[in-house]
Design an enzyme around this catalytic site. Sequence first.
Site: not given
Lengths: 175, 157
Positions: B102-104, B116
């Site tokens: 989802a996020h990096n 994440v």
Amino acid sequence: MLEAQISKTFESYEAAAYEPDETDRRIIQATQGGLPLDARPYHAVAEALNLDVEDVMARLKAMAEAGALRRIAALPNHYALGYGANAMTVWDIHDHMSDELGRRVAALDFVSHCYLRPRHPPQWPYNLFAMVHGREESEVREKMAEIADLLHSHLRSYDILLSTGILKKTGMRFT
Amino acid sequence: MTALTQDTVALDAVDRLLVNDLQEGIPVCERPFAQAASRAGIDEKEVVTRIERLLEGGVLTRFGPLYNAERLGGALTLAALSAREEDFETIAETVNGFTEVAHNYRRDHDLNMWFVLAVETPERIAEVLNEIETATGCKVLDFPKIDEYYIGLKFHA
């Protein structure tokens, strides 16, 4: 008000997770990337999915009530708002104090998220993670020093990991 | 990779008010922008136009429902790996290629990539982490949340 329902912390959810049915999943898939930019966005969602708007709104409210929907809101880009320094500060604190100290760190106005996570010794001795934001690196380092003061006698070691690039920021994607 | 030295976008007083207001959330009702519009002294149509502009200008990264994977029967975790500098871009592409990521973020540490995962079933966490290890050749450390103290809304425009 939806906001009031969503402001609960996760600890207050003892109940089982919300089980999305096929229609819920269609709503999630249609909106997880963003809400239609329309003055009546739930109508636009309902129309696109060929659903009744009352049904769409009832399902969103039910998901919010169950904690499956945190809120319907704008997510700002920290950098565009002038918060150029974003750091993950990590702390090795005594386990028996983690609950009390976690709450106190989270209450600081420059900490946006605060989590307790497992250590991976010897490479990673830290168990408390606090995201700290500021306009520049020196500001973030000053704030880290404030956290260190707050944790002092329960603190074994700490570190700061500045973010140096956003590689991806899309959020959850259900398929 | 998104550059972090981005120029700050010029915002007028109404934009600032909206960015602050809309971070808190809008209700689920017929006209969810009515309150924000009246507080800003503009009509709902203009609220929507301004959101559109703020998204285009990169001031907002998203506007809409923020779902909680865990409360939908799924799971989240934070994970990290250490990528060699010369392989960094390739590894970032590989990691970002997983829809579950989802996020990096890149961070200045030996563990220089932190991401994440948001998955639909808890079993998928271990599976996806394994798949990422295989695809990148890097050891992945898993940092699942044990406790969470607060989710703040503290960015003032």
